[in-house]
Scaffold this active site. Structure first.
Site: not given
Ligand code: UD1
Length: 422
Positions: A22-23, A116, A121, A309, A401
């Site tokens: 999925k990711n 969320c 996030r 995850d 999902r």
């Molecule tokens: C992706 C995965 C999700 C997984 C996560 C962490 C997909 C579609 N989803 O989510 O399943 O749980 O990686 O491995 O691939 N953060 C910030 N600012 C930002 C972006 C992120 O502070 O602009 C923080 C988030 O709140 C979190 C951490 O960084 O604490 C990691 O998030 P991130 O790696 O961005 O997760 P996703 O890409 O949303």
């Protein structure tokens, strides 16, 4: 709303074909917007998140056909470069549309993702990165409005925190930017490597993917390509943890060597779980062996660490184990919604800050429980497998999902499980 009924039992035995990730599918589908040539993608899982991403592409004038696991996409210039709140609020990964739209058309308007269940996030890293590449970005009425005069400009972007989504958004934006973009402190997840390999097949110039420094040299145009999505390591890990929770053995098929090695490594602290690669990594055999679990101390970390995850499923799988069992959630600040539901089934879990302590119980009792997010749902299924009596999991749309035919796959392995549609 559908429910899943599961009758607790002691053994799970059989073969499961692991679906495409999925990711990895979600960013790759978003990346189709970078070219006007036909894109062909194999091994795409039929999940509600994937259908939503396709809906977003269609709202942007892409023609998409999706048969079995094969997806064909042809984009045309959208009339409207806007992705509405209605589409983004359901799935945070919709925000991955921003980089491709902006770099290809010089303009995009994407709703800020909604709240969320697993934490706040934010998307500040995505926005800061695009700003550093010359984008003018304002936030108004809950929408991120981005534009750039001419092309985005390559530059050095050092993320203050590791983010999978921000790395993907910037990497996609950089493919059509002017000059070289250096992404530092990039995420190293295999799904990022899969996206980079897909972009390279489209003609992009990327090196360093899979390390913390990624270099993208922008080019003028990207082309048609065909790509097979990597196996879903979280789905495979979830089934391995079903074996850990009950007993028996599973042959996980449609895997690859890297995903097998990763699962062998992250599950190495779980002594009763024996994983062995077969057919040069195309399959992974997972067996519960007769060994004691004396102490387990696992902290979720970015790749190659233990994935956040799988934290909820790991918690469930340990509920009847003995020993000193301690888990720490290091990625999200509030990914513990499954705990109160697991407690309703008799779990003994102490939560302090981001640390969990599990005190093994003799038995879990089936109960009516409610899924609160995707991975929380699969942790309840695992607990249901381990419990005496019947467990009813409500709100399984969360499960749909990210898991393709989960109940059918388990049913084929001897589990008594049924979906009730209402
Ligand atoms: C992706 C995965 C999700 C997984 C996560 C962490 C997909 C579609 N989803 O989510 O399943 O749980 O990686 O491995 O691939 N953060 C910030 N600012 C930002 C972006 C992120 O502070 O602009 C923080 C988030 O709140 C979190 C951490 O960084 O604490 C990691 O998030 P991130 O790696 O961005 O997760 P996703 O890409 O949303």
């Amino acid at each position: 709303m559908d429910k899943i009924l599961i009758e607790g039992q002691k053994k799970i035995e059989g073969k499961i074909k692991i679906s495409g990730s999925k990711n990895s599918s979600l960013p790759i589908l978003a990346a189709s917007l970078l070219s006007d040539s036909e894109i062909k993608i194999n091994n795409v899982p039929r999940l509600s998140d994937v259908f939503l991403m396709i809906k977003i592409l269609e709202s942007l004038n892409s023609k998409v056909t999706f048969n079995k696991d094969f997806c064909k996409i042809k984009t045309s210039r959208p009339d409207n470069l806007r992705v509405s709140y209605d589409l983004v609020r359901k799935m945070r990964a919709s925000f991955l549309i921003l980089g491709p739209l902006l770099t290809r058309y010089g303009k995009a308007e994407v709703s800020l993702p909604g709240g969320c269940a697993i934490g706040t996030r934010p998307v500040d890293l995505h926005i800061e990165g695009l700003k550093m590449m010359g984008a003018n970005i304002t936030i108004k009425d809950g929408y991120v409005r981005a534009k750039v005069i001419g092309k985005l400009k390559g530059t050095e972007i050092k993320f203050k925190k590791i983010s999978v989504g921000a790395t993907e958004n910037i990497m996609m934006a950089a493919t059509l930017a002017e000059g070289v973009t250096l992404i530092k402190n990039a995420a190293k997840e295999p799904e990022i490597v899969d996206l980079a390999n897909f972009l390279i097949k489209m003609g992009a110039k990327i090196i360093g993917h899979g390390t913390k420094n990624i270099k993208v040299t922008g080019i003028k145009k990207l082309f048609a390509c065909e790509h097979k999505i990597m196996p879903d390591r979280i789905e495979a890990g979830t089934f391995a943890l079903c074996v850990m929770g009950c007993s028996g053995s599973l042959m996980l098929e449609n895997m690859n060597n890297d995903v097998c090695d990763h699962l062998v490594k992250i599950f190495s602290p779980l002594k009763p779980l024996y994983l062995k690669k077969r057919k040069k990594g195309e399959c992974l055999h997972v067996t519960k062996v007769n060994k004691n679990l004396q102490s387990v101390k696992i902290t979720t970390k970015e790749y190659p660490g233990f994935p956040t995850d799988l934290q909820a499923q790991l918690t469930a799988s340990l509920l009847k184990s003995n020993g000193k069992l301690e888990l720490k959630e290091n990625i999200f600040e509030n990914r513990f919604m499954h705990i109160s539901e697991l407690k309703r089934m008799g779990a003994n879990i102490k939560l302090k800050g981001s640390k969990l302590k599990i005190i093994g119980v003799e038995e879990l009792l089936g109960a009516e429980v409610m899924a609160t997010d995707l991975r929380a749902s699969s942790s309840l299924i695992i607990a249901g497998l381990m419990a005496n009596g019947i467990t009813t999991v409500n709100r399984v749309y969360h499960l749909d999902r990210g898991y393709e035919n989960l109940e059918k796959k388990l049913e084929n392995c001897g589990v008594i499980i049924r979906r009730i549609s209402s």
